[in-house]
Design an enzyme around this catalytic site. Sequence first.
Site, mmCIF file in Angstrom:
data_model
loop_
_atom_site.group_PDB
_atom_site.id
_atom_site.type_symbol
_atom_site.label_atom_id
_atom_site.label_comp_id
_atom_site.label_asym_id
_atom_site.label_seq_id
_atom_site.Cartn_x
_atom_site.Cartn_y
_atom_site.Cartn_z
ATOM 1 C CB VAL B 92 -0.881 0.169 1.507
ATOM 2 C CG1 VAL B 92 -1.748 1.099 1.252
ATOM 3 C CG2 VAL B 92 -1.683 -1.089 1.319
ATOM 4 C CB CYS B 93 1.667 4.131 -2.482
ATOM 5 S SG CYS B 93 1.982 5.611 -2.392
ATOM 6 C CG LEU B 94 -2.128 5.520 3.424
ATOM 7 C CD1 LEU B 94 -2.909 6.492 3.012
ATOM 8 C CD2 LEU B 94 -2.829 4.432 4.459
#
Lengths: 877, 158
Positions: B92-94
């Site tokens: 996840v890119c957060l």
Amino acid sequence: MDPAELSQVEVLINTIYSTGQHPDAVKIAQRELLKYQRGPNGWDLGQALLETSDANAQFLGASTFLIKIHDQTAALPDQIKHLLLQWLQSAVQTPFKPFVTRKIMGAIITLFFRQHAEWPDFLGDMAKVLSSNFSQVLVLSQMLMEDYTRLQQSIHSLRSALHKMVPQVGTWIEHSLAQNDTTLKLQALDTFLPWASAFNHDLAPLLTVVIDGLNTDDFDLFDKTAAILTDLYPVHYKAWTRDVKARLLAALEKYTSHSDEDYLIPLGRLVLVVSSEDATTRPKLMDYILSRLTENPENILDDELANDVLEFWNVFVEDIISGGMSGEYNATIYKVIGIYWQRLQLFEMSDSSWELFSSFRRDFCDFLELTYSLLGLGLFDQLVSSIVQELQTRDHAKLNWKEIEISLCCLNGLADIIGVDGKEFETVQAVFSSTLWVDLQYCKNLRVRQTAVNVIGCYDAFFESEAGRTYLSPTLTYLFSSLTEVSLQNIASRSIQKLCSSCREVLVPEYGQFLSAYIAIHSRLQPTAHQRIVMSVGYIIQAIEDLPTQADAINEILVLLEARLSQIEKVEDDLAHLRCLSGLGKALREPTDALILHAQVEAARNYWPNEPKELRKRLLCIVRQFINRPEPDLCEALCEIIKSGLSEQVETPFSFGADATISFAIDKNQLGPAVCRPSVVDLATFLITSQASAKTLNTTTAFASLSLVSGDAHDSSLRLMTEVVNKIPLAFVEYSRAAELVDFAVKSLGFSDRFVLSAASKFWMRFASTSETAPALEQFGQQLVDAIARQISGDANRSDVDYHADIVKKLMARAPMPTAIWLQHSLVDAPVSERLASQTEKSRKDFVKQLILLRGGRQTTQVIVKFWLHCRGLPEY
Amino acid sequence: MSSLCLSRLQQERKNWRKDHPFGFSAKPVKDEKGGLNLQVWQARIPGKKGTQWEGGVYPVVLEFPQEYPTRPPKCKFDQGFYHPNVYPSGTVCLSLLNESQDWRPAITVRQIVLGIQALLDEPNIHSPAQTTAYNHYKSHPDAYKRMVAEQVKKYADY
């Protein structure tokens, strides 16, 4: 105070408080009023408003004082303090409305926070002003501590001042608790909480008085006392000396016999928090918590304490495990599980309640997992016995499905803990060998059937074991029969897919039955379930050794799908059927761990191109049939069908080969639309990769693939070029349009799209690393470095600088001499951008010098980022 | 595992059990000996109600580094998960999970999973992590909706 100004303020107050005002009008009035309050006449305004008889105006008067005290940075005149104390006295004597009195208190407390050093007897003064009205004194004391804890920063001298007040406040609280006045006692408890939280050690003696307060028939007092003790117990350990604890535990043991329903919640909370620490030494309390579980008449969804009680048992079991007390409490834990087993059985409920219910069940299953390390196999025994006994003792029409379902649900929850040795399988076997799967067909309750289907999927490893294989076939038959129920299709198809994939060889003798079952049900399957079932049957077909038999079986599926695809249907339906085909293609691949024999490879290579059913030709025909369709999803599905057999060592009917793949890609690329091009280019990349690993890649395929490069599929094209450079670099150099492609890759460095940049960076790093491309690099190096220089001198986004830095590092490492010349030219001799030209020559020269000295080392990125910041005018950033 | 990391993860587990958002689950996985591996958690994140992600429950693995909570956990969906801010590997890119952006040691497991749930329906177009979903989201909303709907079915609870 100017009367005109005051009347204007009164109009504003009226706007704020009168009903039916538009919210915007109220907001404007509040803003206007604040201006007056903050204005030069604020003090007078506060005074004037307090003098009115309107409570709202008085409140705003007090609030004006508060705002002015906050705002004024200079020393406050003594007069303000006297004025406020006078107003508080009047407020108590008149009396004013409580909210006005509290606001005046708030203003005085704020003033005290400002002047605490010069106000040593604050409490004494307040007691005098409040004429020793205990209730008001307690309210003020409560507000004093609450306001202090809300302060943004800790002020040591203020805390010391408050600390000195503890004995006085404690005396007031103790005195009030001793009175026969419930309201006063409640206020004393409200005051006690913030003071005890801040100075718990000093107020420890008062805890005993508070604990004794549990001995009351007044519910409100009991509720508040229990709530305060619940809050204070876990955090203020210093105050809880052995004696104080003992007193509380004794009090609780006495109260656990309380029969009044209202007391259950506050008492339960307190017992749980106290018992979490001392559970094993307090059997009476544990019995109480057990009784909370059993005697609670509500269903578990209405039980306010359900989560707390479950948490208690989690902590309890953890303590036993960490304390090494295995065995001692197993009976208690079984009892707890038994109670939950009863309470978590299905009952009639709405969908939203079901979500809540199943969520709680999941939490319970976590607890069950935890207990396994204490109870071991016995836990499985109990659950399995409950199912088997029920099945053995009753006729299927009279079975208690709710009991069976909860046991199955618990087995689901335990599935994750089964170890590699699978010793639990021997026990679980009893369930899979029982009549359950036959009897379930008479069960009308869908939730029971869902749980049962889920069990099969959770125990797929069992069916792979020697013991489990016997039951594989009847279990799958049950799962296939579940597919008739739409709401079971998703979970049943998932389980079928798992089992067919891992047990394909065992199922080969029965492939005909599964094929028939699929043919019978296929028109009723939902898209996802359909694809999974096709794949499942495909796995079994793949394991058939005889190729003509395999071809017959594939043909049966293909005939069905051909028929569906020949009809004019919605895009969704076409897509679903094409995905079934790609699923079949994937299922026919050899498993990754299979041992592949040369003879097998040869046999497949000879058989499939000429087999009588012409499967490959018909599959290609389907692909061609859809080539004109503009939908990108359909194009992607077609590419997936082609990919499914492309990289296979052992050919399948889906192994169309390089020529057919390239031909499809070129045609589709020409037909468009543009939105389909990325999928087509990705297909070509996949072809290059698979041909290279099969050592069959040639320049013809590479040239044909490179002809697909297009700005419509920018990053896909760059990935394709990278793959060609990687796998067959000479083909790239020899390609007639190589210069055009290099130019394309150079220009890509000016894009802000992260995917394009990332792909371009990878391409150039690969290009610079390959010796075959060295002459080309020589030719295009200056053009490349010009593009990079433009970006690293400020044009790029900060987050993208690394992509450019990576190329510089690679260039410096692989071709340091020419790169140094190119950098010198782009950055110093003929700056490539105005921004670059505006930097001093020295800074540009120093930068190039640093890059050369680093020779592509790690610090290159840092140096480039620093230069980028410098060019952006952010040197100190 | 460092003692700070261990004690924090134990506390996180306790807090989670006591109070976790409805429909979510998160727990440490078992290690080879049958004990708990506190550094790897398996979570299930439901699609938010009223959004196109509703109906699916998405498995996410939380991998806590030795330096946790100074450094954030890595959160991974299944490989190939369809979402503009999920890398092809499933990571996840957060910003909340990025050490150099919004990560703070005080952020809890609860906040992380809620953050990921919110991200599902509110992708960050400025930080794409996979081309397919990003291009669909940006230029072909119908295809995006269709793909999300398919994924919801794939991850439907039942």
